[in-house]
Structures are given as structure tokens and as C-alpha cells.
Motif scaffolding. Structure first.
Motif, PDB file in Angstrom:
ATOM      1  N   ILE A 189       0.833  -1.201   0.000  1.00 32.77           N
ATOM      2  CA  ILE A 189       0.000   0.000   0.000  1.00 32.77           C
ATOM      3  C   ILE A 189       0.870   1.254   0.000  1.00 32.77           C
ATOM      4  O   ILE A 189       0.614   2.207  -0.750  1.00 32.77           O
ATOM      5  CB  ILE A 189      -0.965  -0.004   1.203  1.00 32.77           C
ATOM      6  CG1 ILE A 189      -2.002  -1.113   1.031  1.00 32.77           C
ATOM      7  CG2 ILE A 189      -1.644   1.350   1.372  1.00 32.77           C
ATOM      8  CD1 ILE A 189      -2.803  -1.405   2.283  1.00 32.77           C
ATOM      9  N   ALA A 190       1.909   1.265   0.829  1.00 29.51           N
ATOM     10  CA  ALA A 190       2.775   2.439   0.937  1.00 29.51           C
ATOM     11  C   ALA A 190       3.468   2.740  -0.388  1.00 29.51           C
ATOM     12  O   ALA A 190       3.473   3.891  -0.852  1.00 29.51           O
ATOM     13  CB  ALA A 190       3.813   2.235   2.040  1.00 29.51           C
ATOM     14  N   PHE A 191       4.052   1.734  -1.016  1.00 25.25           N
ATOM     15  CA  PHE A 191       4.775   1.974  -2.266  1.00 25.25           C
ATOM     16  C   PHE A 191       3.830   2.286  -3.420  1.00 25.25           C
ATOM     17  O   PHE A 191       4.139   3.118  -4.274  1.00 25.25           O
ATOM     18  CB  PHE A 191       5.707   0.811  -2.601  1.00 25.25           C
ATOM     19  CG  PHE A 191       6.957   0.819  -1.777  1.00 25.25           C
ATOM     20  CD1 PHE A 191       7.919   1.793  -1.956  1.00 25.25           C
ATOM     21  CD2 PHE A 191       7.159  -0.141  -0.797  1.00 25.25           C
ATOM     22  CE1 PHE A 191       9.068   1.828  -1.195  1.00 25.25           C
ATOM     23  CE2 PHE A 191       8.310  -0.118  -0.024  1.00 25.25           C
ATOM     24  CZ  PHE A 191       9.261   0.860  -0.225  1.00 25.25           C
ATOM     25  N   THR A 192       2.676   1.651  -3.463  1.00 27.10           N
ATOM     26  CA  THR A 192       1.694   1.958  -4.503  1.00 27.10           C
ATOM     27  C   THR A 192       1.232   3.407  -4.385  1.00 27.10           C
ATOM     28  O   THR A 192       1.161   4.138  -5.381  1.00 27.10           O
ATOM     29  CB  THR A 192       0.492   1.000  -4.405  1.00 27.10           C
ATOM     30  OG1 THR A 192       0.953  -0.337  -4.588  1.00 27.10           O
ATOM     31  CG2 THR A 192      -0.562   1.319  -5.456  1.00 27.10           C
ATOM     32  N   THR A 193       0.937   3.840  -3.164  1.00 31.36           N
ATOM     33  CA  THR A 193       0.510   5.219  -2.933  1.00 31.36           C
ATOM     34  C   THR A 193       1.612   6.204  -3.288  1.00 31.36           C
ATOM     35  O   THR A 193       1.367   7.227  -3.938  1.00 31.36           O
ATOM     36  CB  THR A 193       0.081   5.402  -1.464  1.00 31.36           C
ATOM     37  OG1 THR A 193      -0.973   4.473  -1.174  1.00 31.36           O
ATOM     38  CG2 THR A 193      -0.394   6.814  -1.192  1.00 31.36           C
ATOM     39  N   LEU A 194       2.844   5.905  -2.868  1.00 27.18           N
ATOM     40  CA  LEU A 194       3.975   6.777  -3.174  1.00 27.18           C
ATOM     41  C   LEU A 194       4.146   6.955  -4.680  1.00 27.18           C
ATOM     42  O   LEU A 194       4.303   8.073  -5.175  1.00 27.18           O
ATOM     43  CB  LEU A 194       5.258   6.209  -2.559  1.00 27.18           C
ATOM     44  CG  LEU A 194       6.550   6.955  -2.860  1.00 27.18           C
ATOM     45  CD1 LEU A 194       6.533   8.322  -2.192  1.00 27.18           C
ATOM     46  CD2 LEU A 194       7.748   6.158  -2.396  1.00 27.18           C
ATOM     47  N   LEU A 195       4.092   5.863  -5.421  1.00 24.65           N
ATOM     48  CA  LEU A 195       4.298   5.940  -6.872  1.00 24.65           C
ATOM     49  C   LEU A 195       3.129   6.609  -7.587  1.00 24.65           C
ATOM     50  O   LEU A 195       3.322   7.248  -8.618  1.00 24.65           O
ATOM     51  CB  LEU A 195       4.563   4.549  -7.442  1.00 24.65           C
ATOM     52  CG  LEU A 195       5.883   3.929  -6.977  1.00 24.65           C
ATOM     53  CD1 LEU A 195       5.998   2.488  -7.448  1.00 24.65           C
ATOM     54  CD2 LEU A 195       7.072   4.747  -7.448  1.00 24.65           C
ATOM     55  N   LYS A 196       1.912   6.506  -7.038  1.00 27.23           N
ATOM     56  CA  LYS A 196       0.774   7.221  -7.623  1.00 27.23           C
ATOM     57  C   LYS A 196       0.910   8.722  -7.400  1.00 27.23           C
ATOM     58  O   LYS A 196       0.587   9.524  -8.273  1.00 27.23           O
ATOM     59  CB  LYS A 196      -0.535   6.731  -7.013  1.00 27.23           C
ATOM     60  CG  LYS A 196      -1.024   5.426  -7.569  1.00 27.23           C
ATOM     61  CD  LYS A 196      -2.345   5.031  -6.934  1.00 27.23           C
ATOM     62  CE  LYS A 196      -2.804   3.685  -7.432  1.00 27.23           C
ATOM     63  NZ  LYS A 196      -4.030   3.237  -6.740  1.00 27.23           N
ATOM     64  N   ARG A 197       1.389   9.109  -6.225  1.00 29.83           N
ATOM     65  CA  ARG A 197       1.514  10.531  -5.893  1.00 29.83           C
ATOM     66  C   ARG A 197       2.749  11.173  -6.525  1.00 29.83           C
ATOM     67  O   ARG A 197       2.794  12.384  -6.724  1.00 29.83           O
ATOM     68  CB  ARG A 197       1.568  10.718  -4.380  1.00 29.83           C
ATOM     69  CG  ARG A 197       0.254  10.404  -3.721  1.00 29.83           C
ATOM     70  CD  ARG A 197       0.291  10.686  -2.253  1.00 29.83           C
ATOM     71  NE  ARG A 197      -0.973  10.319  -1.640  1.00 29.83           N
ATOM     72  CZ  ARG A 197      -1.232  10.459  -0.365  1.00 29.83           C
ATOM     73  NH1 ARG A 197      -0.320  10.950   0.456  1.00 29.83           N
ATOM     74  NH2 ARG A 197      -2.399  10.098   0.122  1.00 29.83           N
ATOM     75  N   MET A 198       3.764  10.382  -6.801  1.00 31.58           N
ATOM     76  CA  MET A 198       5.005  10.891  -7.384  1.00 31.58           C
ATOM     77  C   MET A 198       5.370  10.028  -8.594  1.00 31.58           C
ATOM     78  O   MET A 198       6.314   9.236  -8.537  1.00 31.58           O
ATOM     79  CB  MET A 198       6.126  10.865  -6.337  1.00 31.58           C
ATOM     80  CG  MET A 198       5.799  11.647  -5.083  1.00 31.58           C
ATOM     81  SD  MET A 198       7.138  11.607  -3.912  1.00 31.58           S
ATOM     82  CE  MET A 198       8.056  13.022  -4.480  1.00 31.58           C
ATOM     83  N   PRO A 199       4.644  10.165  -9.699  1.00 30.14           N
ATOM     84  CA  PRO A 199       4.870   9.284 -10.850  1.00 30.14           C
ATOM     85  C   PRO A 199       6.237   9.450 -11.513  1.00 30.14           C
ATOM     86  O   PRO A 199       6.682   8.561 -12.226  1.00 30.14           O
ATOM     87  CB  PRO A 199       3.739   9.666 -11.813  1.00 30.14           C
ATOM     88  CG  PRO A 199       3.314  11.026 -11.405  1.00 30.14           C
ATOM     89  CD  PRO A 199       3.585  11.133  -9.936  1.00 30.14           C
ATOM     90  N   ASP A 200       6.922  10.574 -11.284  1.00 31.09           N
ATOM     91  CA  ASP A 200       8.231  10.787 -11.900  1.00 31.09           C
ATOM     92  C   ASP A 200       9.383  10.298 -11.030  1.00 31.09           C
ATOM     93  O   ASP A 200      10.554  10.495 -11.376  1.00 31.09           O
ATOM     94  CB  ASP A 200       8.434  12.278 -12.208  1.00 31.09           C
ATOM     95  CG  ASP A 200       7.445  12.775 -13.248  1.00 31.09           C
ATOM     96  OD1 ASP A 200       7.062  11.976 -14.124  1.00 31.09           O
ATOM     97  OD2 ASP A 200       7.054  13.949 -13.177  1.00 31.09           O
TER      98      ASP A 200
END
Length: 53
Positions: free
Chosen positions: A14-25
Motif C-alpha cells: 500500500i505504501a509503495f503503490t501510494t507513493l508511486l501514484k503521488r510521485m509518478p516521476d
């Protein structure tokens, strides 16, 4: 096996999925092969993970 292992795994997903959604670059500054893992008892850890965004 630790009773909390499945929960910790789900929290990490959940943490990494959320991080990558919020910071796609977000991307690694170093090559994937040069990432250094630490192995202690039955766990793995990253002492650092250089990224840019």
C-alpha cells in the motif's frame, strides 16, 4: 514465520503503490544493480535508496 508478516507485506504494498501514484516521476538515481541490500537474520533492508523526482 512471524504472525505480523502478512500485515507488514500488505502495508508495504500500500505504501509503495501510494507513493508511486503521488510521485509518478520518481526514479532511481543509481542503477538497479548497484542497490545495496542488508541481510539480518530473516529480514532484508535498504540502508538508503537514492531517488529523484
Amino acid at each position: 514465520m512471524c504472525l505480523g508478516a502478512p500485515l507488514a507485506s500488505m502495508e508495504g504494498d500500500i505504501a509503495f503503490t501510494t507513493l508511486l501514484k503521488r510521485m509518478p516521476d520518481l526514479q532511481l538515481i543509481i542503477t538497479r544493480e548497484s542497490v545495496k541490500w542488508q541481510f539480518k537474520l530473516a529480514a532484508q533492508a535498504l540502508p538508503s535508496l537514492p531517488v529523484s523526482f
